[in-house]
Design a protein around this motif. Structure first.
Motif, PDB file in Angstrom:
ATOM      1  N   CYS A 328      38.862  39.848  47.513  1.00  0.00           N
ATOM      2  CA  CYS A 328      39.730  39.079  48.408  1.00  0.00           C
ATOM      3  C   CYS A 328      39.837  39.807  49.741  1.00  0.00           C
ATOM      4  O   CYS A 328      39.637  41.026  49.819  1.00  0.00           O
ATOM      5  CB  CYS A 328      41.114  38.868  47.801  1.00  0.00           C
ATOM      6  N   ASN A 329      40.134  39.048  50.797  1.00  0.00           N
ATOM      7  CA  ASN A 329      40.270  39.596  52.153  1.00  0.00           C
ATOM      8  C   ASN A 329      41.749  39.711  52.511  1.00  0.00           C
ATOM      9  O   ASN A 329      42.516  38.770  52.305  1.00  0.00           O
ATOM     10  CB  ASN A 329      39.571  38.695  53.168  1.00  0.00           C
ATOM     11  N   ILE A 330      42.126  40.861  53.034  1.00  0.00           N
ATOM     12  CA  ILE A 330      43.540  41.131  53.325  1.00  0.00           C
ATOM     13  C   ILE A 330      43.648  41.788  54.701  1.00  0.00           C
ATOM     14  O   ILE A 330      42.859  42.684  55.037  1.00  0.00           O
ATOM     15  CB  ILE A 330      44.145  42.063  52.246  1.00  0.00           C
ATOM     16  N   ASP A 331      44.643  41.355  55.502  1.00  0.00           N
ATOM     17  CA  ASP A 331      44.822  41.967  56.834  1.00  0.00           C
ATOM     18  C   ASP A 331      46.268  42.357  57.121  1.00  0.00           C
ATOM     19  O   ASP A 331      46.621  42.645  58.260  1.00  0.00           O
ATOM     20  CB  ASP A 331      44.321  41.018  57.928  1.00  0.00           C
ATOM     21  N   ASP A 352      35.955  49.875  38.452  1.00  0.00           N
ATOM     22  CA  ASP A 352      35.955  50.477  39.792  1.00  0.00           C
ATOM     23  C   ASP A 352      36.761  49.585  40.725  1.00  0.00           C
ATOM     24  O   ASP A 352      36.857  48.369  40.517  1.00  0.00           O
ATOM     25  CB  ASP A 352      34.531  50.636  40.319  1.00  0.00           C
ATOM     26  N   VAL A 353      37.367  50.197  41.726  1.00  0.00           N
ATOM     27  CA  VAL A 353      38.113  49.476  42.757  1.00  0.00           C
ATOM     28  C   VAL A 353      37.776  50.147  44.083  1.00  0.00           C
ATOM     29  O   VAL A 353      37.790  51.375  44.179  1.00  0.00           O
ATOM     30  CB  VAL A 353      39.638  49.536  42.519  1.00  0.00           C
ATOM     31  N   TYR A 354      37.441  49.341  45.105  1.00  0.00           N
ATOM     32  CA  TYR A 354      37.128  49.949  46.388  1.00  0.00           C
ATOM     33  C   TYR A 354      37.401  48.978  47.525  1.00  0.00           C
ATOM     34  O   TYR A 354      37.560  47.768  47.325  1.00  0.00           O
ATOM     35  CB  TYR A 354      35.685  50.452  46.436  1.00  0.00           C
ATOM     36  N   LEU A 355      37.468  49.535  48.758  1.00  0.00           N
ATOM     37  CA  LEU A 355      37.800  48.776  49.958  1.00  0.00           C
ATOM     38  C   LEU A 355      36.640  48.809  50.940  1.00  0.00           C
ATOM     39  O   LEU A 355      35.951  49.822  51.064  1.00  0.00           O
ATOM     40  CB  LEU A 355      39.049  49.355  50.627  1.00  0.00           C
ATOM     41  N   THR A 356      36.456  47.711  51.653  1.00  0.00           N
ATOM     42  CA  THR A 356      35.417  47.627  52.674  1.00  0.00           C
ATOM     43  C   THR A 356      36.036  47.063  53.958  1.00  0.00           C
ATOM     44  O   THR A 356      36.653  45.983  53.922  1.00  0.00           O
ATOM     45  CB  THR A 356      34.269  46.698  52.232  1.00  0.00           C
ATOM     46  N   PRO A 357      35.880  47.757  55.094  1.00  0.00           N
ATOM     47  CA  PRO A 357      36.388  47.208  56.366  1.00  0.00           C
ATOM     48  C   PRO A 357      35.599  45.946  56.748  1.00  0.00           C
ATOM     49  O   PRO A 357      34.373  45.919  56.651  1.00  0.00           O
ATOM     50  CB  PRO A 357      36.139  48.335  57.375  1.00  0.00           C
ATOM     51  N   ILE A 367      40.571  44.128  55.522  1.00  0.00           N
ATOM     52  CA  ILE A 367      40.029  44.919  54.400  1.00  0.00           C
ATOM     53  C   ILE A 367      39.628  43.955  53.296  1.00  0.00           C
ATOM     54  O   ILE A 367      40.383  43.042  52.943  1.00  0.00           O
ATOM     55  CB  ILE A 367      41.089  45.900  53.858  1.00  0.00           C
ATOM     56  N   MET A 368      38.435  44.171  52.722  1.00  0.00           N
ATOM     57  CA  MET A 368      38.039  43.432  51.526  1.00  0.00           C
ATOM     58  C   MET A 368      38.293  44.328  50.308  1.00  0.00           C
ATOM     59  O   MET A 368      37.753  45.430  50.219  1.00  0.00           O
ATOM     60  CB  MET A 368      36.569  43.021  51.556  1.00  0.00           C
ATOM     61  N   LEU A 369      39.150  43.835  49.421  1.00  0.00           N
ATOM     62  CA  LEU A 369      39.443  44.543  48.178  1.00  0.00           C
ATOM     63  C   LEU A 369      38.487  44.039  47.099  1.00  0.00           C
ATOM     64  O   LEU A 369      38.379  42.822  46.875  1.00  0.00           O
ATOM     65  CB  LEU A 369      40.884  44.288  47.751  1.00  0.00           C
ATOM     66  N   ARG A 370      37.786  44.951  46.439  1.00  0.00           N
ATOM     67  CA  ARG A 370      36.890  44.586  45.353  1.00  0.00           C
ATOM     68  C   ARG A 370      37.311  45.315  44.073  1.00  0.00           C
ATOM     69  O   ARG A 370      37.595  46.517  44.114  1.00  0.00           O
ATOM     70  CB  ARG A 370      35.443  44.948  45.670  1.00  0.00           C
ATOM     71  N   CYS A 371      37.336  44.570  42.992  1.00  0.00           N
ATOM     72  CA  CYS A 371      37.657  45.135  41.672  1.00  0.00           C
ATOM     73  C   CYS A 371      36.541  44.769  40.704  1.00  0.00           C
ATOM     74  O   CYS A 371      36.234  43.583  40.524  1.00  0.00           O
ATOM     75  CB  CYS A 371      38.997  44.584  41.176  1.00  0.00           C
TER      76      CYS A 371
END
Length: 471
Positions: A328-331, A352-357, A367-371
């Motif tokens: 999901c995309n979060i700002d 795993d959980v990580y963030l991508t600008p 930020i894109m949150l990936r799980c």
């Protein structure tokens, strides 16, 4: 990859599983002899040949001070057609029951008359791997043998005192705890309030220990279990008449593929369910494999279909598994808030959980949150993300991944004990010392982390190759 496939088309009980796995063992007679010499109090184990629908397999009998557990399938029409001195159901339950001290019905005799045994529709001779309310009949005084089997800690103590490797004890206790927890949930009580009847408790301890030891000695890399046939109809126990699967079995098998079918009777017991749940790496159809051995474990009931568990041992190719990605995309969240979500997702079992600008609509930075998680966890992970982030929606995608089978082992080095992650599969083997242990040893010996890693890896390499060349 050495693979064990367990086929549960006719359900599973602990003794049936043990009989099937025993046929895969290189020396079944020696295994049964060792199992009898473990010192499980008052228990004798016998392996006998049995046939169902013309198929020959192994029937395991667990005798506790001369008693064997029996089935308690309830057939309403059967109870009216036959007027024997006692009920075929034996009022036994394959689950753990809170022990009642007052107003308990008299238990019928454990041994059936010849007339009962010859009844064509008699299904009461199945070996029941569960735990029962203490019956109102004279039982051996276990206090004379310093064994109190009324609580989970006392049963755990018996397992911990057996002459077995620690890994086997831990597995057996883990399986037993699954059953006790399920029984506690069924009755709305704490696990500490569950009390066991000694015959059923020792019977299940034997099944659990025997299966744990067999699985260990077969040295398999992967265990796959078919969808489990649990049966249908009703069972009679000290609490009354209950549906199949029994409440404890149903709790244990949550998340596991099961089906009821048309056969009336309890096909899967709590002990069998817990063993499968604990040891299975996956549930589904038989993988592509070169079968080397086949085992048949026979039940004691007779149905239109052969009452048995079948197991296949052989080599299968390494295959990718499927995982789910939620994104999901979060700002509009702070770093601290993202950190809290990370902790919650990892605690819930995320891989795993990580963030991508990213850059979002209207040129907003975000930020894109990936799980990453297993497919059966996706719904729970999505709920956590929706509850603890500001997003209004989540994307879901499935991916196949190639992974090595991982194991953490402890290695003794000249600098001290260190945990090493080992990965094997696809003809590959690699090792990696755990960072926290490397850092701790580097601090203890006042050298840099890089230098400690080099020294440790050099020692581990020499240990693996015997100081010679690489394989």
């Amino acid at each position: 990859m050495k693979t064990l496939y367990i086929e549960c088309n006719m359900g599973a009980a602990g003794d049936m599983l043990m009989g099937a796995l025993l046929e895969l063992h290189p020396d079944p007679a020696d295994f049964i002899d060792r199992l009898n010499r473990l010192g499980i109090p008052g228990v004798e184990i016998k392996a006998e040949q049995s046939a169902k629908q013309g198929i020959v397999g192994t029937n395991i009998r667990v005798i506790v001070n001369g008693e064997e557990e029996h089935s308690r399938d309830y057939h309403h029409e059967h109870s009216h057609d036959h007027h024997h001195p006692h009920d075929h159901s034996h009022e036994h339950d394959t689950g753990h029951h809170l022990e009642a001290r007052v107003d308990q019905p008299e238990y019928s005799e454990e041994v059936q008359s010849p007339a009962d045994q010859d009844t064509p529709d008699d299904h009461s001779h199945d070996h029941d791997t569960g735990y029962h309310l203490e019956p109102n009949v004279d039982q051996p005084d276990y206090e004379d043998h310093h064994h109190d089997l009324s609580t989970l800690p006392s049963v755990t103590k018996i397992i911990s005192e057996l002459t077995l490797p620690d890994s086997i004890k831990q597995a057996a206790i883990g399986v037993y705890q699954l059953i006790a927890q399920a029984e506690a949930r069924s009755h709305g009580r704490e696990v500490a309030q569950v009390h066991f009847h000694e015959v059923g408790a020792l019977d299940a301890v034997t099944d659990i220990v025997g299966n744990s030891l067999l699985i260990d000695e077969l040295e398999v890399d992967r265990i796959v279990v078919s969808p489990i046939h649990v049966g249908s109809g009703m069972v009679k126990c000290a609490h009354g008449i209950l549906p199949v699967p029994a409440p404890a079995t149903a709790h244990i098998l949550q998340g596991v593929p099961t089906y009821g079918g048309e056969i009336r009777g309890e096909l899967c017991t709590p002990t069998g369910a817990a063993i499968l749940k604990y040891f299975a790496d996956d549930f589904g159809p038989q993988p592509i494999m070169r079968v080397e051995k086949i085992g048949h474990g026979m039940g004691k009931k007779d149905f239109a279909a052969a009452n048995m568990v079948r197991v296949f041992l052989g080599e299968s190719k390494d295959e990718p598994d499927t995982i789910t990605e939620l994104s999901c995309n979060i700002d509009d969240m702070t770093g601290e808030e993202f950190g809290h979500v990370f902790d919650l997702l990892f605690e819930a079992g995320a891989l795993d959980v990580y963030l991508t600008p990213i850059q979002m609509k209207k040129h907003r930075p975000g930020i894109m949150l990936r799980c990453l998680c297993r497919s059966d966890q996706a719904d729970d992970m999505a709920k956590l993300i929706l509850r603890h982030t500001s997003t209004f929606g989540i994307r879901r995608a499935s991916f196949e991944r190639y992974t090595l089978d991982r194991e953490i082992i402890r290695e003794e080095t000249s600098f001290g004990m260190i945990r090493v992650k080992t990965g094997t599969g696809y003809g590959i083997k690699k090792t990696k010392p755990e960072y926290d242990d490397l850092q701790s040893l580097a601090d203890q010996h006042n050298i840099s982390l890089r230098e400690m890693r080099q020294k440790i890896e050099q020692e581990l390499y020499q240990t693996e190759t015997g100081g010679g060349t690489n394989e």
